[in-house]
Design a protein around this motif. Structure first.
Motif, PDB file in Angstrom:
ATOM      1  N   LEU A  74       0.646  -1.389  -0.053  1.00 27.15           N
ATOM      2  CA  LEU A  74       0.258  -0.004   0.166  1.00 27.15           C
ATOM      3  C   LEU A  74       0.965   1.175   0.040  1.00 27.15           C
ATOM      4  CD1 LEU A  74      -2.797   1.165   0.010  1.00 27.15           C
ATOM      5  CD2 LEU A  74      -2.658   0.848   2.487  1.00 27.15           C
ATOM      6  N   PHE A  92       2.087   1.851  -3.745  1.00 32.45           N
ATOM      7  CA  PHE A  92       1.309   2.610  -4.466  1.00 32.45           C
ATOM      8  C   PHE A  92       0.853   3.873  -4.177  1.00 32.45           C
ATOM      9  CE2 PHE A  92       0.126  -1.986  -5.226  1.00 32.45           C
ATOM     10  CZ  PHE A  92       0.298  -2.048  -6.677  1.00 32.45           C
ATOM     11  N   LEU A  93       0.866   4.216  -2.822  1.00 35.26           N
ATOM     12  CA  LEU A  93       0.380   5.626  -2.561  1.00 35.26           C
ATOM     13  C   LEU A  93       1.822   6.700  -2.634  1.00 35.26           C
ATOM     14  CD1 LEU A  93      -1.090   4.862   1.034  1.00 35.26           C
ATOM     15  CD2 LEU A  93      -2.167   5.871  -0.965  1.00 35.26           C
ATOM     16  N   SER A 148      -5.630   1.198  -5.058  1.00 39.27           N
ATOM     17  CA  SER A 148      -4.281   0.800  -4.403  1.00 39.27           C
ATOM     18  C   SER A 148      -4.868  -0.383  -2.998  1.00 39.27           C
ATOM     19  CB  SER A 148      -3.651   1.966  -3.720  1.00 39.27           C
ATOM     20  OG  SER A 148      -3.336   3.154  -4.493  1.00 39.27           O
ATOM     21  N   THR A 163      -3.369  -4.083  -3.500  1.00 42.91           N
ATOM     22  CA  THR A 163      -2.470  -4.841  -2.390  1.00 42.91           C
ATOM     23  C   THR A 163      -3.355  -6.005  -1.635  1.00 42.91           C
ATOM     24  OG1 THR A 163      -3.767  -3.036  -0.892  1.00 42.91           O
ATOM     25  CG2 THR A 163      -1.331  -2.407  -1.726  1.00 42.91           C
TER      26      THR A 163
END
Length: 314
Positions: free
Chosen positions: A110, A113-114, A148, A152
């Protein structure tokens, strides 16, 4: 306890960190302080973003989710490490070990992706400032966050299910401070080729591609900054990008080096130190680098304190 019979084992033993007994209390206090700093720093960011309307922007939406991810990422491993250091009981049940591995992968992915979403937000803000509001619409921002979380979840569940199908009937000692996926594979007494193949393929998709996207975004940002005639603006922008890239390099560098490019003669100590960098140090530094040095966050904190003082004086 060593589980050397030929039946499936029911628990693992976490060796923890290679610390001398006389240094246990010192390192316990150090890791406890770092963990509390991580919790308080990231909680402060989340609360400020929720309470201050000036921070209800795409960048701070991503930042609030990143802070939540960092908070949970550290909470997956550090409390168990502190518990083991305190009571000297390194055992962890098989189911708990898989659960820890799942959430470790989930919050680690996560964050990956963030970081991409935040880099894209900065890219749009600097390279297309006049179209920023139209491009970074609430729908797009929420879609990026939701995507996201979905990706994940799928990735973490895939590795957890593949790990659960393996047989562990030899040593049950994990030379690590948490249930690391690569350490568990070394203990399996069944064929792990499928797991290793999925790690290599999914690792490229989940880690390498986002890392390249971040580098591409910052390359475009640097290119745009160089076109700005203001030397003050250039220095400020480069300082911001440098801070962001330092955390990105710390997180991705250690993860990629540890899981995608493992060395044949890599020592357990080296792997443990690298794991500590992205599980403990990076989540602790992110509040300082991304927010607490940020003028908007300082302004929000000042407004909240002023409102509280005004309320108490009534």
């Amino acid at each position: 306890m060593m589980g050397r019979n030929q039946t499936s084992i029911s628990e693992f033993l976490l060796l923890g960190l290679p610390i001398q007994p006389e240094q246990q209390n010192l390192f316990y206090a150090l890791f406890l302080a770092m963990y509390l700093t991580t919790l308080l720093g990231n909680l402060l960011i989340i609360v400020l973003i929720q309470l201050d309307s000036h921070l209800h922007t795409p960048m701070y939406l991503f930042l609030s989710h990143l802070s939540f991810s960092d908070l949970c990422f550290s909470s997956v491993t550090i409390p168990k490490l502190l518990q083991n250091m305190q009571n000297q009981d390194p055992s962890i049940p098989f189911a708990d070990c898989l659960t820890q591995m799942y959430f470790f992968l989930f919050f680690g992915d996560l964050e990956s992706f963030l970081l991409v979403a935040m880099a894209y937000d900065r890219y749009v803000a600097i390279c297309f400032p006049l179209h920023y509001t139209a491009i970074m619409s609430p729908t797009l921002c929420l879609s990026l966050v939701a995507l996201s979380w979905v990706l994940t979840t799928f990735h973490a569940m895939l590795h957890t299910l593949l790990m659960a199908r393996l047989c562990f009937c030899a040593d049950n000692v994990i030379p690590h401070f948490f249930c690391d996926m690569s350490a568990l594979l070394k203990l399996a007494c069944s064929d792990t080729r499928v797991n290793e193949l999925v790690i290599f393929i999914m690792g490229g998709l989940i880690l390498v591609i986002p890392f390249l996207l971040i580098l591409g975004s910052y390359a475009r940002i640097v290119s745009s900054i160089l076109k700005v005639p203001s030397s003050k603006g250039i220095c400020k922008a480069f300082s911001t990008c440098g801070s962001h890239l330092s955390v990105v390099s710390l997180f991705y560098g250690t993860v990629i080096g540890l899981y995608l490019c493992p060395s044949a003669n890599s020592s357990t100590l080296k792997e443990t130190v690298m794991a500590m960098m992205y599980t403990v140090v990076t989540p602790m530094l992110n509040p300082f680098i991304y927010s607490l040095r940020n003028r908007d966050m300082k302004g929000a904190l000042g407004r909240i304190i002023h409102q509280k003082k005004t309320f108490l004086s009534l």
